[in-house]
Each structure stands twice: as C-alpha cells, then as structure tokens.
Design an enzyme around this catalytic site. Sequence first.
Site, PDB file in Angstrom:
ATOM      1  N   CYS A  67       1.008  -1.081  -0.076  1.00  0.00           N
ATOM      2  CA  CYS A  67       0.076  -0.080   0.151  1.00  0.00           C
ATOM      3  C   CYS A  67       0.931   1.200   0.095  1.00  0.00           C
ATOM      4  O   CYS A  67       1.630   1.562   0.978  1.00  0.00           O
ATOM      5  CB  CYS A  67      -0.865  -0.105   1.279  1.00  0.00           C
ATOM      6  SG  CYS A  67      -2.178   1.553   1.212  1.00  0.00           S
ATOM      7  N   CYS A  71      -3.216   6.771  -5.528  1.00  0.00           N
ATOM      8  CA  CYS A  71      -2.892   5.427  -5.181  1.00  0.00           C
ATOM      9  C   CYS A  71      -1.580   5.146  -5.463  1.00  0.00           C
ATOM     10  O   CYS A  71      -1.070   5.351  -6.515  1.00  0.00           O
ATOM     11  CB  CYS A  71      -3.906   4.453  -6.098  1.00  0.00           C
ATOM     12  SG  CYS A  71      -3.783   2.824  -5.518  1.00  0.00           S
TER      13      CYS A  71
END
Length: 306
Positions: free
Chosen positions: A88, A232
Amino acid sequence: MREITCIDSHTEGEPTRMVWEDALPLPGANIATRLEEFNRQFEMQFLPLLLEPRAFEAVVGAWVGSPTAPDCLHDIIFFNPTGALGMCGHGTIGILATLAFEGLPPGEHQLNSPVGIVNARLLDGHRVQLRNVVSYRMAKGVSVEVGEFGLVTGDVAWGGNTFFLVENSPIPVQIENLNELEDFTKAAMAAVRQAGYPDVNHVEVFGPANMEGAYAKNYVLCPGGEYDRSPCGTGTSAKLACLAADDKLAPEIPIIIESIIGTSYRGWYSKHPDGVIPTIEGTAYVTAKSTLIFEDDDPMRVGIRK
Ligand code: PYC
C-alpha cells in the site's frame, strides 16, 4: 473489555489506521507466516478496527511489527475490509509520517511487506519517497464488454497490487461523477476478472488533470468498493510500469498524478530487468491517536457487518 490504541493519518486525503504488534501480536519467524496468522485473526481482531462505528470502509489498516528481515525497520501488513493487501503506497507514506510524529528522524528505511522489501525515505515530518517493489505490465490492451458502458480496453499491471488501468475513462474523472465512476469501475472489475484476470483487485481510470503540470487525474476503485482519495501509490506504480512498457516516459523523469479529490503524487521510475522500480512521493499527516474500546456487551463489538 478490550482496548486497542491506534494512530490515524491521511496521505493526500486517504486514511491509514496504524496498530502496533504490542496490541495485536502476530507470531511468526518471517512475514509469510505472520501473514498466515493475520489471515486467521482477520475477521475477529483486525476487521473491527476498520468498520463502522469505529471507522469507515475507506480506512486502510497497517499492522506494524518488529522486523523479521535483515536491515529492515519493521514488518508491515496492510489490510482493508476485504483482507490483507499486497502493498500500500499511501499506507507506507502514512506510516513513515506517523513514525516521524512519534520521533523518527528524517532518513531512509526499509520495510518488509508480504510482497517484498520496500524503501521509504522520510524527507521531513510529512514528506516521504517510497521506492516500491518491482512493477510490470502483465497484459496490454485487454478489451472487455462492460454492460451499458460498452467495450472498454485497458492494461493489467502489477504495482504491489493488481490493477486494470483504463487510459480514457468513459465517465469524466471529476469529483461530481463519483457515483457513476463507482458504478463503472465496479462493472469493469467484474468484467476483467471474468475475462481471465481473477487477481485484479483495483481498477484505475484516467482523464485530463485539473492541476497545472499534472500528467493525468485518476479515480481508483479499491477492493471492497471504496475509492482511493489519494492517487494510489501502488496504482501510480502500475501506471509508471505501463508508461515505461509503451516507451511513453523515460526513466527518472517525474510526472504528477492528480487524485479524484485534487491531491497528488510525484512519481518516476528506474529500469529493472523485470519491469520498473517506481518511486512515489507524497505527504501525510497524523489525524488522531486514539484508544478504541470494545466493551464485552457491545452488540457492535466486531463492527457493522453487511
Ligand atoms: O496507495 O497503494 C495505495 C493504496 C492501495 C489501496 C489504497 N491505497
């Protein structure tokens, strides 16, 4: 009654909730066995940290533990309401800013994730450069029928998670279109999985940027159905891998990707025999240090399950 202390942050608008191993130990001699243990405990121990009434479904959890790989600062496991994530990007930037808030000085650190070791450079209390795992395009020009949206073509790429990336979104990538973007990307996710890419767990669509100098603006659907408020980190890594594969961007040249809410990451890549090594730079801030309470007789002790 159970008490769990968490530190919350946001990275370019996207929330991360960090929990230390002292609160939720994950025994294991390496990250793979810790991940197995995490998966066993997920439903009862980790999922309640993310669900209403204690959080909401866009929150990404970050478990941070002692390192089991040499020269690493910590082992890390990221998770969202569907389970563990590979990597992530926003979460890594959030963790570094959180550790800085807790006293870590600027510097370079390695973190051991389930999909490989990543490098994170803390530039100041908030700004972080993440050198991600090797990223690469898996398939070019995959065409799928997406119901009312017709034939949609995109690339499948790995950036620490698996993405379906659509260059020209049929829905303009603007904040007022959030509902339509959600409908479209959910349908595209189902279609691409059915077309032979069952591991795709994020859909990333692009349109022209509002921000001056930015390369594009994106909307990213995450597993579980929430969208990424940031551009992202793993999605920007997958995008860099596709641009490199198409010879549309040279190594070490930074581009800016704008998020659906108007925040941004700077990203560039170095060449690697198997693809590219992306670097993603962004900013995070701590928003809360809280002790979550789980009373024994609370019917919502495990969160609202849908
Ligand atoms: O920044 O890589 C990322 C990410 C994945 C899911 C939410 N954010």
